[in-house]
Scaffold this active site. Structure first.
Site, PDB file in Angstrom:
ATOM      1  N   ALA A  27      47.552  40.000  43.679  1.00 27.05           N
ATOM      2  CA  ALA A  27      46.696  40.243  44.846  1.00 27.05           C
ATOM      3  C   ALA A  27      45.383  39.478  44.755  1.00 27.05           C
ATOM      4  CB  ALA A  27      46.425  41.740  44.986  1.00 27.05           C
ATOM      5  N   GLU A  28      44.852  39.355  43.555  1.00 21.66           N
ATOM      6  CA  GLU A  28      43.527  38.758  43.395  1.00 21.66           C
ATOM      7  C   GLU A  28      43.543  37.228  43.435  1.00 21.66           C
ATOM      8  OE1 GLU A  28      40.617  40.003  43.332  1.00 21.66           O
ATOM      9  OE2 GLU A  28      40.888  42.138  42.958  1.00 21.66           O
TER      10      GLU A  28
END
Length: 234
Positions: A130-131
């Site tokens: 996600a990051e």
């Protein structure tokens, strides 16, 4: 006994089965059984007392909360406590040998940090995906760096220098330790910990220990949880 009946006109009797699902919410904490009468009445019960009842919805037992003592030393918190192989011979071994993670980048670094801080490696991979989508050189407009998008000030808490944040092992070490600390801060509530990871723990505290009403954070938390669900040991 909890029972619900509803009468449908004959012209919509063929929709009775679909209606059962719509009506099943009151029984979210138990198996749901359905009985369709000849006149189209749909009856639901979690304690069927008629042999004509058929199982329609099975409670997903793997999602039931269990006492933290059953976690056996691995942090898989909040409503995620049983989203792992608890109850098997060696649940920790299965977590750290998860075949879904075998080909993931930086798996050795993830497992090392996850073992040290008692996190599920699948959760760490979900955050990385996600990051940064596994880009060790990622840099956010706010100044977050690397795989787990760690802020330099946060990294310094854990003895990692800013110039080291593009090194996968150091970035993962700092990010995992920070995530573990957030999980402790929010008493094992994974949603709040992820919100704190994205928006900062102070933002979560200012909003009454709730996910802050920031569009980015509101989208981030379920995104990480979706990634986690696809990677976790089942």
């Amino acid at each position: 006994m909890r029972r619900l009946g509803r009468r449908f006109p004959s012209q919509v009797r063929t929709l009775a089965a679909a209606s059962v699902l719509a009506c099943a919410a009151p029984f979210a904490n138990a198996n749901v059984y359905a009985l369709v009468e000849e006149d189209g009445t749909v009856r639901l019960s979690n304690t069927p007392d008629d042999p004509r009842y058929k199982l329609y919805f099975r409670e997903p037992a793997e999602y039931k909360l269990k006492d933290a003592a059953q976690v056996r030393g691995v942090r898989n918190p909040g409503d995620y406590r049983l989203r792992a192989a608890w109850g098997r011979a060696d649940p920790k071994a299965e977590l750290f040998a998860n075949p879904l993670l075998a080909d993931k980048p930086y798996q050795d670094h993830v497992v090392e940090a996850a073992k040290e801080h008692k996190l599920d490696p699948a959760l760490v991979h979900a955050v990385i995906a996600a990051e940064s989508n596994y880009n060790p050189n990622a840099l956010s407009y706010k100044g977050a760096v690397g795989l787990m998008q760690v802020m330099p000030d946060t990294a310094r808490r854990y003895g990692v220098k800013e110039k080291e944040l593009k090194q996968p092992a150091q970035n993962i070490r700092a990010g995992v330790q920070h995530l573990a600390d957030l999980i402790d801060l929010f008493d094992g509530d994974l949603k709040l910990a992820l919100a704190g990871y994205n928006a900062g723990e102070n933002a979560v505290l200012r909003h009454g220990r709730k996910v802050p009403p920031f569009a980015e954070t509101q989208a981030y938390v379920p995104r990480v949880l979706r990634f986690y669900d696809t990677l976790r040991v089942r």
